[in-house]
Design a protein around this motif. Structure first.
Motif, PDB file in Angstrom:
ATOM      1  N   ARG A  36       0.834  -1.181   0.000  1.00  0.00           N
ATOM      2  CA  ARG A  36       0.000   0.000   0.000  1.00  0.00           C
ATOM      3  C   ARG A  36       0.867   1.227   0.000  1.00  0.00           C
ATOM      4  NH1 ARG A  36      -5.200   0.302   3.540  1.00  0.00           N
ATOM      5  NH2 ARG A  36      -5.469   1.940   2.003  1.00  0.00           N
ATOM      6  N   ASP A  43      -5.619   8.653  -1.110  1.00  0.00           N
ATOM      7  CA  ASP A  43      -6.055   7.267  -1.038  1.00  0.00           C
ATOM      8  C   ASP A  43      -7.574   7.174  -1.048  1.00  0.00           C
ATOM      9  OD1 ASP A  43      -3.367   6.981  -0.690  1.00  0.00           O
ATOM     10  OD2 ASP A  43      -3.521   5.520   0.924  1.00  0.00           O
ATOM     11  N   GLU A  47      -9.795   5.326  -3.898  1.00  0.00           N
ATOM     12  CA  GLU A  47     -10.685   4.230  -3.544  1.00  0.00           C
ATOM     13  C   GLU A  47     -12.128   4.559  -3.891  1.00  0.00           C
ATOM     14  OE1 GLU A  47     -11.879   1.417   0.274  1.00  0.00           O
ATOM     15  OE2 GLU A  47      -9.962   2.458   0.209  1.00  0.00           O
ATOM     16  N   ARG A  51     -14.743   2.532  -6.247  1.00  0.00           N
ATOM     17  CA  ARG A  51     -16.100   2.144  -5.846  1.00  0.00           C
ATOM     18  C   ARG A  51     -17.136   2.643  -6.858  1.00  0.00           C
ATOM     19  NH1 ARG A  51     -16.437  -0.129  -1.062  1.00  0.00           N
ATOM     20  NH2 ARG A  51     -14.663   0.051   0.378  1.00  0.00           N
ATOM     21  N   LEU A  64     -13.692  -3.961  -1.605  1.00  0.00           N
ATOM     22  CA  LEU A  64     -12.376  -3.661  -2.157  1.00  0.00           C
ATOM     23  C   LEU A  64     -11.279  -3.943  -1.135  1.00  0.00           C
ATOM     24  CD1 LEU A  64     -13.146  -0.261  -3.917  1.00  0.00           C
ATOM     25  CD2 LEU A  64     -12.694  -2.441  -5.055  1.00  0.00           C
ATOM     26  N   PRO A  66      -7.319  -3.125  -0.825  1.00  0.00           N
ATOM     27  CA  PRO A  66      -6.212  -2.428  -1.480  1.00  0.00           C
ATOM     28  C   PRO A  66      -4.999  -3.331  -1.659  1.00  0.00           C
ATOM     29  CG  PRO A  66      -7.110  -1.133   0.334  1.00  0.00           C
ATOM     30  CD  PRO A  66      -7.688  -2.497   0.462  1.00  0.00           C
ATOM     31  N   VAL A  69      -1.785   1.626  -3.268  1.00  0.00           N
ATOM     32  CA  VAL A  69      -2.388   2.930  -3.500  1.00  0.00           C
ATOM     33  C   VAL A  69      -1.285   3.973  -3.441  1.00  0.00           C
ATOM     34  CG1 VAL A  69      -4.094   4.623  -2.762  1.00  0.00           C
ATOM     35  CG2 VAL A  69      -4.549   2.181  -2.433  1.00  0.00           C
ATOM     36  N   GLY A  73      -4.132   3.427  -8.149  1.00  0.00           N
ATOM     37  CA  GLY A  73      -4.663   2.535  -7.137  1.00  0.00           C
ATOM     38  C   GLY A  73      -4.975   1.176  -7.724  1.00  0.00           C
ATOM     39  N   PHE A  75      -6.801  -2.541  -6.580  1.00  0.00           N
ATOM     40  CA  PHE A  75      -7.640  -3.159  -5.563  1.00  0.00           C
ATOM     41  C   PHE A  75      -8.094  -4.544  -6.029  1.00  0.00           C
ATOM     42  CE2 PHE A  75      -8.138   1.404  -5.525  1.00  0.00           C
ATOM     43  CZ  PHE A  75      -8.037   1.751  -4.182  1.00  0.00           C
TER      44      PHE A  75
END
Length: 334
Positions: A36, A43, A47, A51, A64, A66, A69, A73, A75
């Motif tokens: 990460r 971040d 994320e 989504r 999700l 990670p 990131v 990113g 995931f």
């Protein structure tokens, strides 16, 4: 499930072919590491983009996990057996072509990461391209022989029109400028070295016929599944260029750094059918590869001082301060 880290080398921008060859699009494929990046607003924004993209393709309650990131990113969607990749704004064309080249390899029976097969594997959220990929089954790094055989299959294909010409010097000037921990006189030397190698590349002696290349074929980017399928990852640098550019990546593991034995290197070139170190242009490609690895470390040290010693060590090697190759002490940059 095990995942592999991305390579050190960044994605080239698009360019026009200066030698009359076909143009090539570089691609950035999904990364496969369990690392990460920094936490914070960036971040959260990345994320949230992932989504929103999931909802767009019909995954209404994405779980999700990670993987990494940072600027981008990555995931996991374990319930869907998918990987979601959120790229930087401005990379829409590159992300789209990444999927295109993955499909092209699939059609040509060359193992590579596969598009996710969702309602839409490519969406844009707040200017960021988001792509969906099938999660790899259990896998391990490819052996030298497996990498050579995979490259031989790739190099035998005819290049599609959507590929652009390889760009061996992409972003190197910016990396040198960002190398704040490197001594000023060494940064100036790196700029001169870059200029010299550009001139050498322009006069590169003819070798094998140009065609499709992976661009970054090392054991982290060429893996073999438990079912025995050798698979290309990180298609970001896929392009048209000299096959020797791919072959040099493994050759310097022996000649420049001593990471593999002569026996392992011999198994590599025999599996491919050609020893790139016998070509008169090899030293130019070797030197460019070494410079790229050094500039990457130098840029990383500019934002993470913990890498400063590694960056300086690489510069010192290039400048002859640690004697002749193979050099010791070249460590990965996380």
């Amino acid at each position: 499930m095990r995942f592999l880290l991305r390579s050190e080398i960044e994605r080239p921008a698009l360019t026009s072919c200066s030698r009359g060859r076909r143009r090539i699009a570089s691609l950035r494929s999904p990364g496969w590491g369990r690392r990460r990046g920094s936490t914070g607003v960036r971040d959260f924004d990345i994320e949230q983009a992932a989504r929103n993209a999931c909802v767009t393709v019909g995954i209404t309650k994405p779980h999700l996990i990670p993987i990494k990131v940072a600027e981008n990113g990555i995931f996991r969607l374990p319930d869907q057996q998918l990987v979601v990749r959120v790229a930087r704004a401005g990379q829409i064309d590159a992300a789209r072509r990444e999927l295109e080249i993955a499909r092209w390899l699939q059609v040509n029976d060359v193992g590579a990461v596969e598009p996710g097969g969702t309602r839409a594997d490519f969406v844009v959220v707040d200017g960021r391209p988001v792509t969906f990929w099938r999660e790899l089954p259990a896998h391990r790094p490819g052996t030298e022989q497996e990498i050579a055989e995979a490259l031989r299959a790739l190099h035998s294909l005819s290049a599609p029109d959507f590929l652009y010409e390889v760009q061996p010097f992409v972003r190197l000037e910016e990396r040198i400028d960002a190398a704040s921990t490197v001594l000023p006189q060494d940064r100036q030397w790196l700029r001169g070295r870059l200029s010299d190698l550009r001139a050498a590349w322009a006069e590169l002696v003819p070798g094998r016929s140009w065609g499709p290349i992976h661009g970054d074929a090392w054991e982290g980017n060429v893996v073999t599944t438990d079912a025995g399928v050798t698979t290309f990852l990180d298609l970001e640098r896929a392009s048209v260029g000299p096959p020797e550019w791919d072959l040099t990546s493994t050759a310097i593991k022996h000649s420049s750094f001593g990471w593999i034995s002569m026996q392992r290197y011999e198994s590599y070139w025999r599996a491919y059918g050609y020893d790139v170190t016998t070509w008169s242009g090899f030293l130019v490609l070797r030197d460019i590869r070494e410079l790229r690895m050094t500039c990457m470390a130098a840029q990383a040290a500019g934002s993470k001082p913990a890498h400063a010693a590694q960056a300086q060590h690489r510069v010192d090697c290039l400048r002859g301060r640690f004697g002749a190759r193979p050099w010791s002490g070249w460590e990965p940059i996380p």
